[in-house]
Design a protein around this motif. Structure first.
Motif, PDB file in Angstrom:
ATOM      1  N   VAL A 113       0.846  -1.194   0.000  1.00  0.00           N
ATOM      2  CA  VAL A 113       0.000   0.000   0.000  1.00  0.00           C
ATOM      3  C   VAL A 113       0.887   1.251   0.000  1.00  0.00           C
ATOM      4  N   GLU A 114       1.918   1.243   0.846  1.00  0.00           N
ATOM      5  CA  GLU A 114       2.841   2.386   0.892  1.00  0.00           C
ATOM      6  C   GLU A 114       3.561   2.563  -0.437  1.00  0.00           C
ATOM      7  N   GLN A 115       4.005   1.479  -1.013  1.00  0.00           N
ATOM      8  CA  GLN A 115       4.701   1.553  -2.303  1.00  0.00           C
ATOM      9  C   GLN A 115       3.780   2.090  -3.388  1.00  0.00           C
ATOM     10  N   TYR A 116       2.528   1.642  -3.366  1.00  0.00           N
ATOM     11  CA  TYR A 116       1.598   2.047  -4.414  1.00  0.00           C
ATOM     12  C   TYR A 116       1.305   3.545  -4.357  1.00  0.00           C
ATOM     13  N   PHE A 117       1.043   4.043  -3.121  1.00  0.00           N
ATOM     14  CA  PHE A 117       0.696   5.451  -2.980  1.00  0.00           C
ATOM     15  C   PHE A 117       1.911   6.358  -2.887  1.00  0.00           C
ATOM     16  N   ARG A 118       3.100   5.735  -2.687  1.00  0.00           N
ATOM     17  CA  ARG A 118       4.333   6.509  -2.515  1.00  0.00           C
ATOM     18  C   ARG A 118       4.216   7.477  -1.345  1.00  0.00           C
ATOM     19  N   LYS A 119       3.571   6.993  -0.309  1.00  0.00           N
ATOM     20  CA  LYS A 119       3.387   7.776   0.917  1.00  0.00           C
ATOM     21  C   LYS A 119       3.537   6.846   2.115  1.00  0.00           C
ATOM     22  N   PRO A 120       3.964   7.371   3.271  1.00  0.00           N
ATOM     23  CA  PRO A 120       4.003   6.550   4.480  1.00  0.00           C
ATOM     24  C   PRO A 120       2.583   6.150   4.892  1.00  0.00           C
ATOM     25  N   TYR A 121       2.484   4.997   5.495  1.00  0.00           N
ATOM     26  CA  TYR A 121       1.183   4.466   5.902  1.00  0.00           C
ATOM     27  C   TYR A 121       0.405   5.445   6.787  1.00  0.00           C
ATOM     28  N   PRO A 122       1.026   6.077   7.806  1.00  0.00           N
ATOM     29  CA  PRO A 122       0.275   7.025   8.645  1.00  0.00           C
ATOM     30  C   PRO A 122      -0.298   8.201   7.843  1.00  0.00           C
ATOM     31  N   GLU A 123       0.439   8.648   6.821  1.00  0.00           N
ATOM     32  CA  GLU A 123      -0.037   9.765   6.008  1.00  0.00           C
ATOM     33  C   GLU A 123      -1.271   9.363   5.193  1.00  0.00           C
ATOM     34  N   ILE A 124      -1.267   8.138   4.683  1.00  0.00           N
ATOM     35  CA  ILE A 124      -2.431   7.640   3.938  1.00  0.00           C
ATOM     36  C   ILE A 124      -3.632   7.538   4.870  1.00  0.00           C
ATOM     37  N   ARG A 125      -3.400   7.012   6.070  1.00  0.00           N
ATOM     38  CA  ARG A 125      -4.488   6.903   7.052  1.00  0.00           C
ATOM     39  C   ARG A 125      -5.071   8.271   7.381  1.00  0.00           C
ATOM     40  N   GLU A 126      -4.213   9.249   7.576  1.00  0.00           N
ATOM     41  CA  GLU A 126      -4.690  10.574   7.954  1.00  0.00           C
ATOM     42  C   GLU A 126      -5.482  11.223   6.825  1.00  0.00           C
ATOM     43  N   TYR A 127      -5.068  10.960   5.571  1.00  0.00           N
ATOM     44  CA  TYR A 127      -5.830  11.490   4.441  1.00  0.00           C
ATOM     45  C   TYR A 127      -7.255  10.950   4.475  1.00  0.00           C
ATOM     46  N   TYR A 128      -7.388   9.643   4.644  1.00  0.00           N
ATOM     47  CA  TYR A 128      -8.710   9.033   4.704  1.00  0.00           C
ATOM     48  C   TYR A 128      -9.495   9.529   5.907  1.00  0.00           C
ATOM     49  N   ALA A 129      -8.818   9.700   7.038  1.00  0.00           N
ATOM     50  CA  ALA A 129      -9.501  10.173   8.245  1.00  0.00           C
ATOM     51  C   ALA A 129     -10.084  11.569   8.021  1.00  0.00           C
ATOM     52  N   ASP A 130      -9.295  12.483   7.427  1.00  0.00           N
ATOM     53  CA  ASP A 130      -9.790  13.834   7.130  1.00  0.00           C
ATOM     54  C   ASP A 130     -10.991  13.768   6.194  1.00  0.00           C
ATOM     55  N   ASN A 131     -10.873  12.937   5.161  1.00  0.00           N
ATOM     56  CA  ASN A 131     -11.953  12.799   4.184  1.00  0.00           C
ATOM     57  C   ASN A 131     -13.234  12.326   4.854  1.00  0.00           C
ATOM     58  N   MET A 132     -13.101  11.338   5.738  1.00  0.00           N
ATOM     59  CA  MET A 132     -14.286  10.773   6.383  1.00  0.00           C
ATOM     60  C   MET A 132     -14.863  11.706   7.431  1.00  0.00           C
ATOM     61  N   ARG A 133     -14.007  12.458   8.121  1.00  0.00           N
ATOM     62  CA  ARG A 133     -14.515  13.454   9.074  1.00  0.00           C
ATOM     63  C   ARG A 133     -15.344  14.502   8.331  1.00  0.00           C
ATOM     64  N   ASN A 134     -14.804  15.016   7.225  1.00  0.00           N
ATOM     65  CA  ASN A 134     -15.516  16.038   6.457  1.00  0.00           C
ATOM     66  C   ASN A 134     -16.835  15.502   5.923  1.00  0.00           C
ATOM     67  N   ARG A 135     -16.812  14.288   5.394  1.00  0.00           N
ATOM     68  CA  ARG A 135     -18.026  13.701   4.831  1.00  0.00           C
ATOM     69  C   ARG A 135     -19.095  13.548   5.919  1.00  0.00           C
ATOM     70  N   SER A 136     -18.667  13.094   7.101  1.00  0.00           N
ATOM     71  CA  SER A 136     -19.620  12.912   8.196  1.00  0.00           C
ATOM     72  C   SER A 136     -20.185  14.250   8.665  1.00  0.00           C
ATOM     73  N   ARG A 137     -19.349  15.266   8.724  1.00  0.00           N
ATOM     74  CA  ARG A 137     -19.810  16.581   9.181  1.00  0.00           C
ATOM     75  C   ARG A 137     -20.793  17.198   8.194  1.00  0.00           C
ATOM     76  N   VAL A 138     -20.521  17.024   6.891  1.00  0.00           N
ATOM     77  CA  VAL A 138     -21.452  17.523   5.862  1.00  0.00           C
ATOM     78  C   VAL A 138     -22.791  16.808   5.991  1.00  0.00           C
ATOM     79  N   GLN A 139     -22.763  15.506   6.187  1.00  0.00           N
ATOM     80  CA  GLN A 139     -24.001  14.738   6.332  1.00  0.00           C
ATOM     81  C   GLN A 139     -24.794  15.206   7.550  1.00  0.00           C
TER      82      GLN A 139
END
Length: 453
Positions: A113-139
């Motif tokens: 997963v890290e190799q594919y995204f060329r990002k550290p695993y924690p950074e990928i997790r945080e991207y998804y976390a921000d996305n899901m927080r925003n989506r939940s708040r909009v809902q």
């Protein structure tokens, strides 16, 4: 790795905007200003590239549609700030865990997963976390806007009366079904043989002879076997109770749990890591096999039950369900099946388990099928069932008497959208916006973005 899995992983990445735009392709400049928040050209280009690669349809000029969508989200998030809307962090992390587990399943491992995204695993997790927080708040903002919406039968009647003929939905064939399910008896010796194999696996791991993950790859009958039995981080509520009770009591990653029985079969578990109220562990699942003769005996048993219901009138279908059925989801409701997609008792034929649909297809209303074998969708084990067709609603154009809930939902959705659109119209009018030259010549979905001087 299968090509389909790779493509699925790519589609996910594109959807959430994790693929990097090649350097030099984007000029960093402000395209829009919403209040004091800029929308950069790079954001728009990034989202456009993602949508192209994900083959998402764009209705209109992307350099008009995309920045407007970003601007609308910013307005919702600003309102969420004003309303002090927060999301439950444990729920966000649970969603992120599920997403990351999904990516690991499709790409093969955390490292890939890290190799594919060329990002550290924690950074990928945080991207998804921000996305899901925003989506939940909009809902939540949208839900708050429409929470006081009240719909009366009169409203629904008037709405339906004014619907143009070509807007009235066509309802496909639907059925209502009761089911009686029994699990064929598994011989005690088969169960003991399964437990003996698991005890052997445990001894081999404890002695250092074999690695737990290797044994899981070779022998586990769960889909996690391809990952060495690793389940990924999960909360207690995501696991069946018997499994969770043992897994959450593990403290030493070098040890293997006792044998655990669940509705899926028998497991041994190894702790990988605990993180707050979530746990990551490996397991090996073995399922006792049902012998052909035991399946045949279960069919014979249900054949006798059917005769007592249909021919001898000794018992009703509902009574038979209460006394005999081993399907915990339907036993206490007289066998009535509930559609998990609509939460109603009506199913389109394609929404039923294949074996049930085949059995129901030849029945008249009130008739009971012959006993048949089917695979339980949860445990994956083979069971034997009877079904009774309680109602058949032929394909038709929706009407109030048969499809009131469908029409009521249509009306509620329309009213909700009208309320949200009115709120957006006012929010746009009240919010300072500036659209730079080169981004203004658009037919926007919402009015009021360009302020008169």
């Amino acid at each position: 790795m299968k090509k389909s899995s790779i493509l699925l992983g790519i589609a996910l990445c594109m959807t959430f905007g994790l693929m990097a735009v090649p350097p030099g392709n984007v000029i960093e400049e402000v395209a829009w200003l919403i209040g004091d928040e800029p929308i950069y050209k790079s954001e728009i280009e990034q989202q456009y590239q993602d949508m192209l690669q994900d083959r998402q349809a764009i209705s209109g000029d992307p350099y008009c549609v995309i920045p407007e969508e970003i601007a609308v989200e910013r307005l919702f998030l600003h309102q969420a700030d004003l309303d002090t809307i927060e999301v439950q962090e444990s729920m966000v992390q649970m969603q992120v865990d599920a997403q990351m587990n999904f990516l690991i399943t499709n790409l093969g491992s955390r490292e890939k997963v890290e190799q594919y995204f060329r990002k550290p695993y924690p950074e990928i997790r945080e991207y998804y976390a921000d996305n899901m927080r925003n989506r939940s708040r909009v809902q939540q903002v949208r839900a708050n806007l429409t929470k006081d919406l009240k719909v009366t039968p009169g409203d629904v009647n008037r709405f339906f009366a004014k619907l143009p003929a070509d807007s009235i939905p066509f309802v496909p064939l639907q059925v209502e079904v009761q089911i009686l399910t029994i699990n064929p008896v598994i011989p005690r010796q088969e169960i003991e043989d399964v437990k003996a194999r698991l005890r052997d696996f445990s001894d081999r791991v404890t002695s250092g002879k074999d690695d737990f993950s290797t044994l899981a790859i070779l022998y586990s009958e769960d889909g996690s076997s391809v990952r060495g039995g690793e389940l990924g981080f999960m909360g207690r509520g995501q696991l069946v109770p018997e499994f969770a009770a043992v897994a959450f009591n593990l403290n030493d990653p070098k040890k293997v749990s006792k044998i655990v029985e669940t509705e899926y079969g028998f497991h041994i578990i190894q702790l990988i890591e605990k993180r707050g109220d979530r746990i990551n562990c490996r397991h090996i699942l073995l399922k006792p096999k049902v012998a052909e003769k035991d399946l045949a005996e279960a069919v014979t048993r249900l054949d006798s039950v059917r005769a007592d219901i249909v021919d001898n009138k000794k018992i009703s279908f509902e009574e038979a369900v209460r006394y005999l059925s081993q399907d915990k989801d339907t036993r206490m409701s007289n066998g009535v099946m509930v559609n998990p997609e609509t939460r109603t008792t009506r199913f389109e034929m394609s929404q039923l388990p294949q074996e049930v649909a085949m059995a129901v297809s030849t029945l008249g209303v009130g008739e009971i099928s012959q006993p048949f074998r089917m695979r339980d969708s949860k445990s994956g084990r083979e069971v034997v069932a009877l079904v009774r067709l309680t109602d058949r609603i032929d394909a038709h154009t929706a009407n109030l008497s048969d499809d009131y809930q469908t029409i009521k939902d249509m009306y509620e959705n329309q009213r909700s959208e009208e309320i949200v659109e009115k709120w957006l119209e006012n929010k746009i009018r009240e919010t300072y916006t500036r659209i730079e030259d080169g981004w203004r010549n658009c037919e926007f979905k919402h009015k009021g973005w360009i302020k008169s001087k």
